[in-house]
Design an enzyme around this catalytic site. Structure first.
Site, PDB file in Angstrom:
ATOM      1  N   TYR A  55      11.011 131.659 -28.513  1.00  0.00           N
ATOM      2  CA  TYR A  55       9.881 130.888 -29.052  1.00  0.00           C
ATOM      3  C   TYR A  55       9.554 131.303 -30.490  1.00  0.00           C
ATOM      4  CZ  TYR A  55       9.258 128.212 -24.891  1.00  0.00           C
ATOM      5  OH  TYR A  55       9.477 127.311 -23.880  1.00  0.00           O
ATOM      6  N   GLN A  89       6.035 114.567 -26.716  1.00  0.00           N
ATOM      7  CA  GLN A  89       6.532 115.677 -25.903  1.00  0.00           C
ATOM      8  C   GLN A  89       6.874 116.860 -26.806  1.00  0.00           C
ATOM      9  OE1 GLN A  89       9.486 113.813 -22.842  1.00  0.00           O
ATOM     10  NE2 GLN A  89       9.175 112.371 -24.501  1.00  0.00           N
ATOM     11  N   VAL A  91       6.479 119.998 -29.183  1.00  0.00           N
ATOM     12  CA  VAL A  91       5.522 121.103 -29.295  1.00  0.00           C
ATOM     13  C   VAL A  91       5.380 121.558 -30.746  1.00  0.00           C
ATOM     14  CG1 VAL A  91       5.863 121.858 -26.907  1.00  0.00           C
ATOM     15  CG2 VAL A  91       7.334 122.810 -28.706  1.00  0.00           C
ATOM     16  N   HIS A 109       3.327 118.303 -23.735  1.00  0.00           N
ATOM     17  CA  HIS A 109       4.043 119.526 -23.340  1.00  0.00           C
ATOM     18  C   HIS A 109       3.526 120.759 -24.071  1.00  0.00           C
ATOM     19  CE1 HIS A 109       7.713 117.046 -21.724  1.00  0.00           C
ATOM     20  NE2 HIS A 109       6.667 117.012 -20.928  1.00  0.00           N
ATOM     21  N   PRO A 231      19.245 106.180 -31.092  1.00  0.00           N
ATOM     22  CA  PRO A 231      20.634 105.787 -31.343  1.00  0.00           C
ATOM     23  C   PRO A 231      21.424 105.603 -30.047  1.00  0.00           C
ATOM     24  CG  PRO A 231      20.054 107.736 -32.636  1.00  0.00           C
ATOM     25  CD  PRO A 231      18.926 107.484 -31.685  1.00  0.00           C
ATOM     26  N   ALA A 248      15.440 107.675 -36.026  1.00  0.00           N
ATOM     27  CA  ALA A 248      14.014 107.367 -36.161  1.00  0.00           C
ATOM     28  C   ALA A 248      13.556 107.331 -37.615  1.00  0.00           C
ATOM     29  CB  ALA A 248      13.198 108.395 -35.373  1.00  0.00           C
TER      30      ALA A 248
HETATM   31  P1  OAD Z   1      15.941 115.277 -25.525  1.00  0.00           P
HETATM   32  O1  OAD Z   1      16.695 116.321 -26.242  1.00  0.00           O
HETATM   33  O2  OAD Z   1      16.111 115.136 -24.065  1.00  0.00           O
HETATM   34  O3  OAD Z   1      16.297 113.853 -26.144  1.00  0.00           O
HETATM   35  C1  OAD Z   1      16.342 113.613 -27.514  1.00  0.00           C
HETATM   36  C2  OAD Z   1      16.605 112.123 -27.679  1.00  0.00           C
HETATM   37  O4  OAD Z   1      16.535 111.835 -29.050  1.00  0.00           O
HETATM   38  C3  OAD Z   1      17.989 111.669 -27.203  1.00  0.00           C
HETATM   39  O5  OAD Z   1      17.830 110.503 -26.395  1.00  0.00           O
HETATM   40  C4  OAD Z   1      18.737 111.321 -28.489  1.00  0.00           C
HETATM   41  O6  OAD Z   1      19.621 110.213 -28.327  1.00  0.00           O
HETATM   42  C5  OAD Z   1      17.601 110.971 -29.399  1.00  0.00           C
HETATM   43  N1  OAD Z   1      17.855 111.210 -30.819  1.00  0.00           N
HETATM   44  C6  OAD Z   1      18.630 112.157 -31.391  1.00  0.00           C
HETATM   45  N2  OAD Z   1      18.555 112.078 -32.719  1.00  0.00           N
HETATM   46  C7  OAD Z   1      17.698 111.067 -33.000  1.00  0.00           C
HETATM   47  C8  OAD Z   1      17.188 110.504 -34.200  1.00  0.00           C
HETATM   48  N3  OAD Z   1      17.544 110.972 -35.389  1.00  0.00           N
HETATM   49  N4  OAD Z   1      16.312 109.474 -34.095  1.00  0.00           N
HETATM   50  C9  OAD Z   1      15.931 108.993 -32.880  1.00  0.00           C
HETATM   51  N5  OAD Z   1      16.379 109.485 -31.726  1.00  0.00           N
HETATM   52  C10 OAD Z   1      17.246 110.520 -31.779  1.00  0.00           C
HETATM   53  O7  OAD Z   1      14.415 115.458 -25.933  1.00  0.00           O
HETATM   54  P2  OAD Z   1      13.124 114.913 -25.189  1.00  0.00           P
HETATM   55  O8  OAD Z   1      13.365 113.585 -24.575  1.00  0.00           O
HETATM   56  O9  OAD Z   1      12.001 115.060 -26.130  1.00  0.00           O
HETATM   57  O10 OAD Z   1      10.354 119.711 -22.207  1.00  0.00           O
HETATM   58  O11 OAD Z   1      12.979 115.974 -24.050  1.00  0.00           O
HETATM   59  C11 OAD Z   1      11.875 115.918 -23.213  1.00  0.00           C
HETATM   60  C12 OAD Z   1      11.511 117.286 -22.775  1.00  0.00           C
HETATM   61  O12 OAD Z   1      12.623 117.945 -22.182  1.00  0.00           O
HETATM   62  C13 OAD Z   1      11.085 118.235 -23.871  1.00  0.00           C
HETATM   63  O13 OAD Z   1       9.748 118.075 -24.232  1.00  0.00           O
HETATM   64  C14 OAD Z   1      11.327 119.563 -23.248  1.00  0.00           C
HETATM   65  C15 OAD Z   1      12.691 119.306 -22.706  1.00  0.00           C
HETATM   66  O14 OAD Z   1      13.150 120.143 -21.727  1.00  0.00           O
HETATM   67  C16 OAD Z   1       9.966 120.914 -21.817  1.00  0.00           C
HETATM   68  O15 OAD Z   1      10.363 121.932 -22.347  1.00  0.00           O
HETATM   69  C17 OAD Z   1       8.997 120.881 -20.683  1.00  0.00           C
END
Ligand code: OAD
Length: 266
Positions: A55, A89, A91, A109, A231, A248
């Site tokens: 962290y 989501q 942090v 989160h 994407p 994004a």
């Molecule tokens: P993820 O890492 O699961 O997903 C990231 C998403 O962003 C993927 O679907 C990618 O395709 C997309 N992505 C990557 N680059 C991008 C860009 N430049 N523009 C737009 N999209 C892009 O992350 P989260 O969905 O946020 O939770 O994950 C959810 C939660 O899982 C997190 O908050 C964390 C994690 O474990 C906890 O720790 C409780």
């Protein structure tokens, strides 16, 4: 924009272009690191130094990062909409540093810069508050190693302790297996109960958690737009009325320009 009620939901992809790794994407944290060893209450009980080290490294990376055009576009949309809520989501503090007021944002989160007691209610606030406690601050350059997650042998890593009850303190984030923060959940529910939204924008998240899809679907006004900015395809894609398959930081400024333009008077 007049009579507009907007809901935006973001995930790690929105901060990717600021240099913050995602979790499940290419080069994402969970590709090389095991969540069970870093992001659960059990992991913290087993090896708090390892967890704190991870962290601290992430805090340092976020401090060094800057908000990108996606964060800026979301802040601009918030300014122009009559009613607005971001559920993130993430942090990190990049939405806030792009100018989005805290009252228009729910960090579902948690906040990585908060340090809270594991037992009592005592906590040091995030970056908007007072200075961080000893041991919770910047990672020293010489300890910046997380290639392997073998337990650290450093004896001198400070672990923050609660000034009230002397129990270990932890980062103010939600770990796997934990409840979402009740007060933040309540803010989401209040916003959803207050009326439906058009558009609902879901950006940069794999929408792994059912509540993310649920909130997006519940938030949508009948006939309203449900936009996905990502994407790649996700479990949410099938519900979207518009798919924007671009990063994004490219897609959101353009989308926001269109929305703000469309709703401007004259
Ligand atoms: P993820 O890492 O699961 O997903 C990231 C998403 O962003 C993927 O679907 C990618 O395709 C997309 N992505 C990557 N680059 C991008 C860009 N430049 N523009 C737009 N999209 C892009 O992350 P989260 O969905 O946020 O939770 O994950 C959810 C939660 O899982 C997190 O908050 C964390 C994690 O474990 C906890 O720790 C409780």
């Amino acid at each position: 924009m007049h009579d507009t009620r907007v809901l935006v939901i973001t995930g790690a992809g929105v901060s990717a272009e600021s240099g913050i790794p995602t979790f499940r994407g290419k080069d994402g944290y969970w590709r090389n690191l095991d969540p069970a060893k870093l992001a659960t209450p059990e992991a913290f009980a087993r090896d708090p130094k390892l967890v704190w080290e991870w962290y601290r490294e992430r805090r340092q990376r976020i401090r060094n990062a800057q908000p990108n055009a996606a964060h800026g576009a979301i802040a601009k949309l918030a300014q122009h909409a009559d009613e607005f809520l971001l559920i993130t989501q993430n942090v990190d503090d990049l939405h806030a540093r792009a100018g989005l007021p805290m009252e228009k944002m729910v960090q579902i989160h948690g906040d990585i810069f908060v340090t809270g007691c594991c037992r009592c209610d005592f906590s040091y606030p995030g970056r908007g508050g007072s200075p961080e406690p000893p041991g919770a601050g910047a990672l020293q350059p010489e300890s910046g190693r997380l290639r392997s997650i073998a337990p650290t042998s450093e004896k001198d890593v400070d672990l923050p302790r609660c000034p009230e009850c002397d129990v270990l303190m932890r980062p103010g984030v939600v770990w796997f297996g934990e409840q979402l923060p009740l007060d933040e959940l309540q803010r989401v529910e209040e916003y959803l109960d207050g009326g439906t939204c058009d558009p609902v924008i879901v950006a940069g998240t794999t929408a792994t958690f059912g509540y993310i899809i649920d909130w997006a679907l519940r938030g949508r006004r009948v006939g309203g737009e449900l936009v996905e900015v990502n994407p790649e395809e996700t479990p949410f894609s099938q519900f979207a009325t518009r798919l924007v398959r671009e990063p994004a930081a490219i897609a959101l400024p353009r989308l926001v320009e269109t929305l703000v333009g469309r709703h401007s008077p004259g």
